[in-house]
Every structure is written in structure tokens, then in C-alpha cells.
Scaffold this active site. Sequence first.
Site, PDB file in Angstrom:
ATOM      1  N   SER A   1       0.837  -1.202   0.000  1.00  0.00           N
ATOM      2  CA  SER A   1       0.000   0.000   0.000  1.00  0.00           C
ATOM      3  C   SER A   1       0.863   1.240   0.000  1.00  0.00           C
ATOM      4  O   SER A   1       1.889   1.293   0.692  1.00  0.00           O
ATOM      5  CB  SER A   1      -0.879  -0.005   1.256  1.00  0.00           C
ATOM      6  OG  SER A   1      -1.399   1.281   1.487  1.00  0.00           O
TER       7      SER A   1
ATOM      8  N   TYR B   1      -2.235   5.288  -4.122  1.00  0.00           N
ATOM      9  CA  TYR B   1      -3.304   6.256  -3.931  1.00  0.00           C
ATOM     10  C   TYR B   1      -2.881   7.462  -4.737  1.00  0.00           C
ATOM     11  O   TYR B   1      -1.816   8.024  -4.516  1.00  0.00           O
ATOM     12  CB  TYR B   1      -3.488   6.595  -2.448  1.00  0.00           C
ATOM     13  CG  TYR B   1      -4.441   5.637  -1.791  1.00  0.00           C
ATOM     14  CD1 TYR B   1      -5.668   5.373  -2.374  1.00  0.00           C
ATOM     15  CD2 TYR B   1      -4.114   4.996  -0.615  1.00  0.00           C
ATOM     16  CE1 TYR B   1      -6.547   4.483  -1.806  1.00  0.00           C
ATOM     17  CE2 TYR B   1      -4.998   4.097  -0.032  1.00  0.00           C
ATOM     18  CZ  TYR B   1      -6.211   3.851  -0.642  1.00  0.00           C
ATOM     19  OH  TYR B   1      -7.078   2.972  -0.093  1.00  0.00           O
TER      20      TYR B   1
ATOM     21  N   THR C   1      -5.715   2.488  -7.005  1.00  0.00           N
ATOM     22  CA  THR C   1      -7.011   2.334  -6.332  1.00  0.00           C
ATOM     23  C   THR C   1      -7.918   3.507  -6.660  1.00  0.00           C
ATOM     24  O   THR C   1      -7.575   4.669  -6.414  1.00  0.00           O
ATOM     25  CB  THR C   1      -6.787   2.213  -4.810  1.00  0.00           C
ATOM     26  OG1 THR C   1      -5.970   1.059  -4.595  1.00  0.00           O
ATOM     27  CG2 THR C   1      -8.101   2.051  -4.064  1.00  0.00           C
TER      28      THR C   1
ATOM     29  N   LYS D   1      -7.962  -0.807  -9.398  1.00  0.00           N
ATOM     30  CA  LYS D   1      -8.613  -1.535  -8.297  1.00  0.00           C
ATOM     31  C   LYS D   1      -9.862  -0.776  -7.844  1.00  0.00           C
ATOM     32  O   LYS D   1      -9.806   0.444  -7.624  1.00  0.00           O
ATOM     33  CB  LYS D   1      -7.619  -1.663  -7.134  1.00  0.00           C
ATOM     34  CG  LYS D   1      -8.166  -2.325  -5.878  1.00  0.00           C
ATOM     35  CD  LYS D   1      -7.035  -2.600  -4.905  1.00  0.00           C
ATOM     36  CE  LYS D   1      -7.511  -3.254  -3.624  1.00  0.00           C
ATOM     37  NZ  LYS D   1      -8.106  -2.307  -2.676  1.00  0.00           N
TER      38      LYS D   1
ATOM     39  N   HIS E   1     -13.556  -2.744  -1.949  1.00  0.00           N
ATOM     40  CA  HIS E   1     -12.678  -2.333  -0.862  1.00  0.00           C
ATOM     41  C   HIS E   1     -13.065  -3.068   0.437  1.00  0.00           C
ATOM     42  O   HIS E   1     -12.995  -2.508   1.519  1.00  0.00           O
ATOM     43  CB  HIS E   1     -12.767  -0.816  -0.666  1.00  0.00           C
ATOM     44  CG  HIS E   1     -11.492  -0.162  -0.211  1.00  0.00           C
ATOM     45  ND1 HIS E   1     -10.636   0.469  -1.063  1.00  0.00           N
ATOM     46  CD2 HIS E   1     -10.933  -0.024   1.015  1.00  0.00           C
ATOM     47  CE1 HIS E   1      -9.617   0.986  -0.380  1.00  0.00           C
ATOM     48  NE2 HIS E   1      -9.773   0.690   0.889  1.00  0.00           N
TER      49      HIS E   1
ATOM     50  N   VAL F   1     -13.184 -12.681   0.551  1.00  0.00           N
ATOM     51  CA  VAL F   1     -12.569 -14.013   0.433  1.00  0.00           C
ATOM     52  C   VAL F   1     -12.043 -14.454   1.809  1.00  0.00           C
ATOM     53  O   VAL F   1     -11.240 -13.763   2.428  1.00  0.00           O
ATOM     54  CB  VAL F   1     -11.399 -13.992  -0.584  1.00  0.00           C
ATOM     55  CG1 VAL F   1     -10.645 -15.318  -0.568  1.00  0.00           C
ATOM     56  CG2 VAL F   1     -11.924 -13.675  -1.971  1.00  0.00           C
TER      57      VAL F   1
HETATM   58  C1  LIG Z   1      -7.275  -2.085   7.309  1.00  0.00           C
HETATM   59  C2  LIG Z   1      -7.396  -2.018   5.813  1.00  0.00           C
HETATM   60  C3  LIG Z   1      -6.605  -1.120   5.120  1.00  0.00           C
HETATM   61  C4  LIG Z   1      -6.672  -1.072   3.735  1.00  0.00           C
HETATM   62  N1  LIG Z   1      -5.828  -0.247   3.064  1.00  0.00           N
HETATM   63  C5  LIG Z   1      -5.854  -0.230   1.720  1.00  0.00           C
HETATM   64  C6  LIG Z   1      -4.922   0.555   1.008  1.00  0.00           C
HETATM   65  O1  LIG Z   1      -4.054   1.191   1.577  1.00  0.00           O
HETATM   66  N2  LIG Z   1      -5.030   0.570  -0.339  1.00  0.00           N
HETATM   67  C7  LIG Z   1      -5.989  -0.157  -1.019  1.00  0.00           C
HETATM   68  O2  LIG Z   1      -6.059  -0.113  -2.249  1.00  0.00           O
HETATM   69  N3  LIG Z   1      -6.862  -0.936  -0.345  1.00  0.00           N
HETATM   70  C8  LIG Z   1      -6.803  -0.996   0.992  1.00  0.00           C
HETATM   71  N4  LIG Z   1      -7.654  -1.815   1.656  1.00  0.00           N
HETATM   72  C9  LIG Z   1      -8.607  -2.660   0.903  1.00  0.00           C
HETATM   73  C10 LIG Z   1      -7.957  -4.013   0.543  1.00  0.00           C
HETATM   74  O3  LIG Z   1      -6.939  -3.850  -0.391  1.00  0.00           O
HETATM   75  C11 LIG Z   1      -8.961  -4.991  -0.047  1.00  0.00           C
HETATM   76  O4  LIG Z   1      -9.619  -4.395  -1.140  1.00  0.00           O
HETATM   77  C12 LIG Z   1     -10.004  -5.462   0.949  1.00  0.00           C
HETATM   78  O5  LIG Z   1      -9.448  -5.631   2.239  1.00  0.00           O
HETATM   79  C13 LIG Z   1     -10.571  -6.785   0.459  1.00  0.00           C
HETATM   80  O6  LIG Z   1     -11.584  -7.235   1.282  1.00  0.00           O
HETATM   81  P1  LIG Z   1     -11.388  -8.319   2.465  1.00  0.00           P
HETATM   82  O7  LIG Z   1     -10.741  -7.598   3.585  1.00  0.00           O
HETATM   83  O8  LIG Z   1     -12.787  -8.698   2.740  1.00  0.00           O
HETATM   84  O9  LIG Z   1     -10.550  -9.460   1.925  1.00  0.00           O
HETATM   85  C14 LIG Z   1      -7.593  -1.898   3.050  1.00  0.00           C
HETATM   86  C15 LIG Z   1      -8.384  -2.807   3.747  1.00  0.00           C
HETATM   87  C16 LIG Z   1      -8.283  -2.877   5.127  1.00  0.00           C
HETATM   88  C17 LIG Z   1      -9.115  -3.892   5.853  1.00  0.00           C
HETATM   89  C1  LIG Z   2      -7.098   9.267   5.396  1.00  0.00           C
HETATM   90  C2  LIG Z   2      -6.304   8.160   4.735  1.00  0.00           C
HETATM   91  C3  LIG Z   2      -7.148   7.012   4.362  1.00  0.00           C
HETATM   92  C4  LIG Z   2      -6.334   5.874   3.790  1.00  0.00           C
HETATM   93  C5  LIG Z   2      -7.228   4.771   3.462  1.00  0.00           C
HETATM   94  C6  LIG Z   2      -6.658   3.446   3.762  1.00  0.00           C
HETATM   95  C7  LIG Z   2      -7.645   2.434   3.305  1.00  0.00           C
HETATM   96  O1  LIG Z   2      -7.643   2.092   2.138  1.00  0.00           O
HETATM   97  C8  LIG Z   2      -8.656   1.887   4.170  1.00  0.00           C
HETATM   98  O2  LIG Z   2      -8.681   2.202   5.375  1.00  0.00           O
HETATM   99  O3  LIG Z   2      -9.525   1.126   3.687  1.00  0.00           O
END
Ligand SMILES: Cc1cc2nc3c(=O)[nH]c(=O)nc-3n(C[C@H](O)[C@H](O)[C@H](O)COP(=O)(O)O)c2cc1C
Ligand SMILES: CCCCCCC(=O)C(=O)O
Length: 389
Positions: free
Chosen positions: A128, A152, A178, A260, A284, A318
Site C-alpha cells: 500500500s 493512492y 485504487t 482496483k 474495498h 474471500v
Molecule cells: C485495514 C485495511 C486497510 C486497507 N488499506 C488499503 C490501502 O491502503 N489501499 C488499497 O487499495 N486498499 C486498501 N484496503 C482494501 C484491501 O486492499 C482490499 O480491497 C479489501 O481488504 C478486500 O476485502 P477483504 O478484507 O474482505 O478481503 C484496506 C483494507 C483494510 C481492511
Molecule cells: C485518510 C487516509 C485514508 C487511507 C485509506 C486506507 C484504506 O484504504 C482503508 O482504510 O480502507
Amino acid sequence: MARHWADFQYEIYLNGMTGAVPRLPTDLTRLEELTEQRLGPGPVGYVAGSAGDGSTARANRAALERRRIVPRMLRDVQERDLSVEVLGRALPAPLALAPVGVLSIMHPEAESAAARAAAAQGVPFILSSASSTPIERVAEVMGDAERWFQLYWSKDLEVTRSFLGRAKSGGFSVLVVTLDTPLLAWRPRDLDQAYLPFLHGVGTANYFTDPAFRAGLAKPVHEDPNAAVMRFVGLFADPGKTWPDLAFLRENWDGPIVLKGVLHPDDARLAADAGMDGVVVSNHGGRQVAGSIAAADALPGVVRAVGDRLAVLFDSGVRTGADVFKALALGARAVLLGRPYAYGLGLDGQAGVEHVIRCLLAEFDLTLALSGHAGPATVGPADLVEDPA
Ligand SMILES: Cc1cc2nc3c(=O)[nH]c(=O)nc-3n(C[C@H](O)[C@H](O)[C@H](O)COP(=O)(O)O)c2cc1C
Ligand SMILES: CCCCCCC(=O)C(=O)O
């Protein structure tokens, strides 16, 4: 002979002969509850939480559970090979670790431990851009393992340029952009605790060490951390971006680009028209649009629209090997795993993430074999029915 991931089950039983049992549950749906018991409510709430009333996260699970596998018999599944080709890369299995920001809230070794685990198991790690660990430090621990970088898409062009350059130098070969987080969604679990890691002492060192990011600060990060946090929040994404802006990324990244957060077939077509190489059908993990379509329900439409032009990947919900099978049957080339590996990290560091990967792929290998398939290539829509219940 390809690796038989299913052998993990006998490794566990054999260890059991000396009295040893796995340190973590092998049913990955139990990890959330365990993490909740062991880590504080803020970090766990941030990871486990989702947008609004949580209905999208629930719908993600329901859409996968509603689809049922119809196993076939007597098809010689003795030798199996889980490998797939994705974006010109040979992967040992149709799995990558999804980008998850600020993993230091789960474990002090954060992204480094998760990346080491992915490398040890041969699974691509998607770093990330909101990571707690700078790109360069993650690259150091990955040897020559497959790594992708999630962007991002910042309001600040120089920060974006700098990230792309640093990712390229660190050997990150695929860019995952994303699209579904131009703004942070309404997330009641975080709001009720007034907790957002970025605003609570957990910096994204990836930004804070970036030369272009620092150039925009009046004082060094350590002298005015609040100003650094506010600059991050103000520029991490850009709600003003539109499809023609993708030309900038295409011109500044010479490897594959994957978008994404695509759910609509028309957006998938726009991605293909813009010269992209793949899409991740994802909501997401239900963290952005409460009430949105479940990711598994969106997948077939996107595959029909662009499956012959783009690599279609999938995430959101998943949790089991059967889910991986179902995603492939609906047309995905590979899946990304999110929360479960973050929980594995929180519970047992690198070993916890490796445990999660091995459980998921062992169960997937067994699901394939028991359903009459020796590899992902033969899995398709005919393997599924919709549960009428
Ligand atoms: C705590 C957390 C942080 C995340 N941070 C990002 C991120 O920085 N960038 C991003 O594209 N997706 C982020 N995601 C989304 C994940 O890449 C992914 O799309 C999502 O977790 C998939 O669903 P699942 O948790 O049910 O497997 C985040 C998800 C979580 C739970
Ligand atoms: C204010 C920053 C937000 C970053 C998002 C991280 C993410 O993808 C998530 O929490 O989901």
C-alpha cells in the site's frame, strides 16, 4: 511436479503426533474474533470495520456463500498444479496479498513481516502507498520475490511521480491504482471511537520519508508531526480525477497497470480503452460504499465486458479456499486477500501471515481436487449453482 498445497493438512496432523497443534485457527473466519480479544479496540475496529451499516461487507460474504459448488467425480486429480499466469507473471497459485495500509497497528514489523511471509510462500505482495514502512525497506526484505505497488493517486503530482520512481527502483513491477477511495467513507466503527490510525500517532512512513512529500512541509516531520499528518490527509487522494487523467500514469509507468475498485462493466470497458492491463473487481472489502453491489455479484458482468481484453482480479470477502474457487468459477484470474492476513499478522507476525496463506491455499487445493479439477484452468461457471434459499 507442482507443489501440493494440500500437504499442509498432513503436516499439521503429523505435528499433532508430538502434541503440537497450530498456533492459530485453520478456519480463517475465526481470526477476527481472536484478534479482537488480543489487540485493542481501536486498531481492530479500523481493520474489521466497514462503511455505514456494514451491509456491503455482509453482502460480500452472502454473495460468495449463496453460490454453491457442484463437484464432479472420477476425473484424475492426483497431480495438481495451482499455478496461473497473471499479467505475464507465472504465479504458484491464483492469490496475492491485497494492499492494506498502516500495518504497524497490527504488528511492529508491519509490512516487512507480511512481505517476508508472501515472499516465503511465493505469493505476490501488494504494498500500500499508505504503508507504515517505506517502499525501500520493504523491497530490502523481499529478495527477488514478486512485488506490486498500490498507488493512492495523490493530488500532488510530484508525490505521485516520486512514488512511481521509488517503486520502480525497489523492483515493484505492477502498478495497482485504487479508484474507490477518492474520499474516506463514513465508517461508524472508527467514528464512534474517534480513531483513525493516521491521526493517532501512526504515521505513514512511506509518505513521511518521501522527498517530494517533505518538500511541501514548512518544518521537518519530527518538529511538526501534526502538519505532516494534515498534509497527508489533504493530498493522499484526489476526488477531481477523471478517466483522461490515466494517460499520465500510462506515460510514467512502463509495466502493467491494474485499476482496483471497478464494479461496473462500463468502467471496466473504459479501463481497457485507456490502455490499462487489468482491473480488480472490488468494493474495498465493503469499506467505501455502504449499500453497494457485492463484489462477487459484480464479477460476472465485468468478466463478460472485458475478460478477453484485461486480467480480471477479484477481492472483497474471500475467507476460504472455496471462496477462491468460486471467484475463479465466476471468471476471476486470481484473488487478493485482505483482512485475514492482517489478522494473521496481528496474532503471530510473519508466521501468522504464512499460516493464513498456507491454510487458504491448502483448502483451495482440496476444494479443486474434491470438485474434480487438477488446476484452475478448467474451473468455470458450470461448477456453480445459486442456492435458492
Ligand atoms: C485495514 C485495511 C486497510 C486497507 N488499506 C488499503 C490501502 O491502503 N489501499 C488499497 O487499495 N486498499 C486498501 N484496503 C482494501 C484491501 O486492499 C482490499 O480491497 C479489501 O481488504 C478486500 O476485502 P477483504 O478484507 O474482505 O478481503 C484496506 C483494507 C483494510 C481492511
Ligand atoms: C485518510 C487516509 C485514508 C487511507 C485509506 C486506507 C484504506 O484504504 C482503508 O482504510 O480502507
